[in-house]
Design an enzyme around this catalytic site. Structure first.
Site, short mmCIF file in Angstrom:
data_model
loop_
_atom_site.label_atom_id
_atom_site.label_comp_id
_atom_site.label_asym_id
_atom_site.label_seq_id
_atom_site.Cartn_x
_atom_site.Cartn_y
_atom_site.Cartn_z
NE ARG A 121 37.75 43.28 35.51
CZ ARG A 121 38.45 42.69 34.54
NH1 ARG A 121 38.72 43.37 33.42
NH2 ARG A 121 38.87 41.45 34.66
CE LYS A 161 40.43 43.47 38.10
NZ LYS A 161 40.29 42.38 39.10
CG HIS A 198 31.31 43.13 39.32
ND1 HIS A 198 32.36 43.67 38.59
CD2 HIS A 198 31.71 41.86 39.62
CE1 HIS A 198 33.33 42.78 38.46
NE2 HIS A 198 32.94 41.67 39.07
NE ARG A 208 33.61 41.37 35.11
CZ ARG A 208 34.50 41.29 34.10
NH1 ARG A 208 34.28 41.94 32.99
NH2 ARG A 208 35.60 40.56 34.21
CG HIS A 262 37.70 36.31 34.10
ND1 HIS A 262 36.58 35.49 34.16
CD2 HIS A 262 37.37 37.43 34.80
CE1 HIS A 262 35.63 36.10 34.85
NE2 HIS A 262 36.08 37.27 35.24
CE1 TYR A 297 29.66 35.42 36.35
CE2 TYR A 297 31.81 34.97 35.40
CZ TYR A 297 30.93 35.82 36.05
OH TYR A 297 31.34 37.08 36.40
#
Length: 296
Positions: A147, A171, A242, A245, A268, A277
């Site tokens: 990210r 995150k 992004h 990504r 994730h 995806y």
């Protein structure tokens, strides 16, 4: 101290939310508080009813805000009222009864593999510091799928050149390790040589990527850089970090990588976020089938 600020402090120091998330939560709740003040002047934010939340959602929708953005704001308020209930400030969470808005399924925008290869192999980035920096950033994003916030937070000691991996702080401050290829390692080594020549006085700088002014790179700087270079190879409406990504994940899947591995690399929390995806991969499979099958 207001209850809103108490909640933001709780997210920062107890839950260790990222700065971007804290800013979003703070803005969402304060905007809702303004709405309540203007539309329901006899009520404060601690005493709202579910119908007031629905009125706010309708107001946001009428301004053209997408369902995904409205749902994110609902999440902010749901967490806020959950906190107030935990602190016994309120008895019921008014947001718990609010259902999320249905959102259209949008496939991730990505750049085709041949266009990414053209960008990385044929576009001239230049031989000055800005050129080496730009190339290193684009290559790093595409080689790792990280990210933008993870990229700007990279430090000099984030990379293990001997073992060829990079430590990324994702995150909620969750650290993960991403393997690196020989190519990206060589590019970063070359960049560091140029950087150390360019900024002799910045030898003690802890961050990996520095702007041409010798300062730590920031989100808007990276976004503008990526937007410029993707604009050289694609006409897609979105040209953000992004998108690279998304391109990384889609290309990995098309080349046979399993979903769990991609999930771990992307950071994730669950497999559902990665499964989107597969839609792009299925579309690619359909295209190959139509081109190759004699009866198609």
């Amino acid at each position: 101290m207001s209850k809103i600020q108490e909640f933001i402090d709780y997210l920062q120091f107890e839950n260790r939310y990222s700065q971007n998330t804290l800013i979003a939560y703070n803005e969402d709740i304060n905007k809702f508080s303004e709405f309540i003040f203007n539309e329901f002047p006899d009520t404060n934010i601690q005493n709202v009813e579910p119908y007031m939340l629905r009125a706010w959602m309708v107001n946001l929708s009428e301004t053209g805000l997408k369902a995904t953005s409205i749902n994110r704001k609902i999440t902010s308020l749901r967490s806020f009222y959950k906190y107030l209930k935990k602190q016994t400030v309120i008895n019921q969470n008014p947001a718990s009864l609010i259902k999320a808005m249905k959102k259209p399924t949008n496939l991730p925008v990505y750049v085709e593999e041949d266009k990414m290869q053209f960008l990385l192999n044929d576009i001239d980035f230049g031989n000055n510091y800005s050129g080496h920096l730009s190339r290193a950033i684009i290559e790093m994003l595409y080689a790792t799928g990280m990210r933008i916030s993870e990229l700007t937070g990279l430090r000099n000691n984030s990379i293990d050149f001997y073992s060829m991996y990079i430590k990324v702080l994702g995150k909620r401050n969750k650290e993960r390790i991403i393997p690196l290829t020989n190519k990206i390692v060589d590019i970063i080594k070359e960049y560091l040589i140029i950087r150390n020549q360019e900024f002799v006085e910045n030898r003690n700088e802890i961050y990996l990527f520095l702007t041409p002014n010798g300062k730590k790179i920031y989100n808007k700087f990276v976004y503008r850089l990526v937007n410029h270079y993707l604009g050289l190879v694609t006409t897609a409406s979105k040209k953000s970090p992004h998108v690279i990504r998304h391109s990384f994940a889609t290309h990995m899947l098309n080349h046979g990588a399993d979903l769990n591995s991609i999930k771990e690399i992307l950071g994730h929390a669950n497999l559902a976020a990665t499964q989107i995806y597969t839609h792009n991969s299925i579309e690619n499979l359909k295209l190959v089938y139509k081109q190759a099958h004699p009866k198609a």
